[in-house]
Write a protein that holds these residues in place. Sequence first.
Motif, short mmCIF file in Angstrom:
data_model
loop_
_atom_site.label_atom_id
_atom_site.label_comp_id
_atom_site.label_asym_id
_atom_site.label_seq_id
_atom_site.Cartn_x
_atom_site.Cartn_y
_atom_site.Cartn_z
N VAL A 30 0.83 -1.20 0.00
CA VAL A 30 0.00 0.00 0.00
C VAL A 30 0.87 1.25 0.00
CG1 VAL A 30 -1.70 1.33 1.32
CG2 VAL A 30 -1.96 -1.16 1.09
N MET A 31 1.91 1.26 0.81
CA MET A 31 2.76 2.45 0.91
C MET A 31 3.62 2.64 -0.35
SD MET A 31 1.85 3.98 3.52
CE MET A 31 0.70 3.55 4.81
N ALA A 32 4.03 1.54 -0.97
CA ALA A 32 4.78 1.66 -2.22
C ALA A 32 3.91 2.28 -3.31
CB ALA A 32 5.29 0.29 -2.66
N TYR A 33 2.64 1.88 -3.33
CA TYR A 33 1.71 2.47 -4.29
C TYR A 33 1.50 3.95 -3.99
CZ TYR A 33 -2.72 3.47 -6.66
OH TYR A 33 -3.71 4.03 -7.44
N ALA A 34 1.36 4.29 -2.71
CA ALA A 34 1.13 5.69 -2.32
C ALA A 34 2.29 6.58 -2.75
CB ALA A 34 0.92 5.78 -0.81
N GLY A 35 3.50 6.05 -2.77
CA GLY A 35 4.67 6.83 -3.19
C GLY A 35 5.35 7.56 -2.06
N GLU A 36 4.58 7.86 -1.02
CA GLU A 36 5.13 8.44 0.20
C GLU A 36 4.24 7.96 1.34
OE1 GLU A 36 3.19 12.83 0.53
OE2 GLU A 36 4.76 12.59 -0.98
N PRO A 37 4.77 7.85 2.53
CA PRO A 37 3.98 7.28 3.62
C PRO A 37 2.71 8.10 3.90
CG PRO A 37 6.30 7.40 4.22
CD PRO A 37 6.14 8.16 2.94
N ALA A 38 1.59 7.41 3.98
CA ALA A 38 0.35 8.07 4.39
C ALA A 38 0.41 8.29 5.90
CB ALA A 38 -0.85 7.20 4.03
N ARG A 39 0.16 9.51 6.33
CA ARG A 39 0.25 9.82 7.76
C ARG A 39 -1.08 9.57 8.47
NH1 ARG A 39 3.51 13.66 5.23
NH2 ARG A 39 5.66 13.72 5.98
N THR A 40 -2.18 9.73 7.75
CA THR A 40 -3.49 9.54 8.36
C THR A 40 -4.30 8.54 7.54
OG1 THR A 40 -4.48 11.37 7.10
CG2 THR A 40 -3.53 11.89 9.28
N ALA A 41 -5.11 7.75 8.23
CA ALA A 41 -5.93 6.76 7.53
C ALA A 41 -7.29 6.64 8.20
CB ALA A 41 -5.23 5.40 7.51
N LEU A 42 -8.29 6.38 7.39
CA LEU A 42 -9.62 6.06 7.86
C LEU A 42 -9.91 4.62 7.47
CD1 LEU A 42 -12.41 7.06 9.02
CD2 LEU A 42 -13.07 7.41 6.62
N GLU A 43 -10.30 3.81 8.45
CA GLU A 43 -10.64 2.41 8.17
C GLU A 43 -12.15 2.23 8.21
OE1 GLU A 43 -9.63 -2.17 9.55
OE2 GLU A 43 -8.79 -0.48 10.68
N ILE A 44 -12.67 1.54 7.21
CA ILE A 44 -14.10 1.29 7.08
C ILE A 44 -14.39 -0.14 7.52
CG2 ILE A 44 -15.99 1.08 5.41
CD1 ILE A 44 -14.27 3.14 3.72
N GLY A 45 -15.31 -0.30 8.46
CA GLY A 45 -15.67 -1.65 8.92
C GLY A 45 -14.49 -2.37 9.54
#
Length: 255
Positions: A30-45
Amino acid sequence: MSGRALSFGVMAEAYERFRPGYPVELFDEVMAYAGEPARTALEIGAGTGKATRLFARRGVVVTATEPDGAMLAELRRHVPAGVRTVRAAFEDVRPGRKYGLVYAAAALHWTHPEGRWSRMAALVEPGGVFASFGGPVQLADPAVADAVRAARAPFLESDEVPSPDGTPPGHDMQWPGTELQRSEWFTDVQQSVIERRLTMSAADYVGQLSTVSAYLVLPPSEREQVFSRIMRVLPETVEIDADITVHLARRRCAR
């Protein structure tokens, strides 16, 4: 939300005990796809927080949403400090704040299709990432799988969740990638598979089945009978294919 979608709370402890977690390879992908580390995330379910832990323990500030109170209570017992929890279905999550990553772990198929992607886009930063991942836990030995299928047949024809948009199993792009490709809100849709083979005891395998919605919605007496029948045809330990299908997409920067 369907009865099957809300059937998990009564089995929250079993869900936590028997369902496999997620490997670090998933986080890396997931982070490789993002290209830079995502700092915030929302998780559904978020369920009991199997995926929450994967991201939160690696520095992502996660807001975990889950409509079932029992599942959310179990999640709170296991996730790191700093995880924000919200009791809400996806459809009830208020837009406003946007996240670098929004993801669903084996949960997206329980959301309502109407307006799904416009609601999702409202939660993702422009250029941010949406991820959906999961997959069935299947017996690796075809003979054992056939025996289990025959054992459950008087009570349950299938225990699988059908593709929400009817995409056949052999299609190159599976749901939700099919919907994402048609969405005006997302681009650069990618699908990959993280292969995973597990070994578990027969009792743990049946424990895992006890968390599957198709069994949970059976009357209790039938559920006991079907699990008893399945136990009788299982070897002492079973090999499991638990591959994780990953879908990734990027929120368009401008419409």
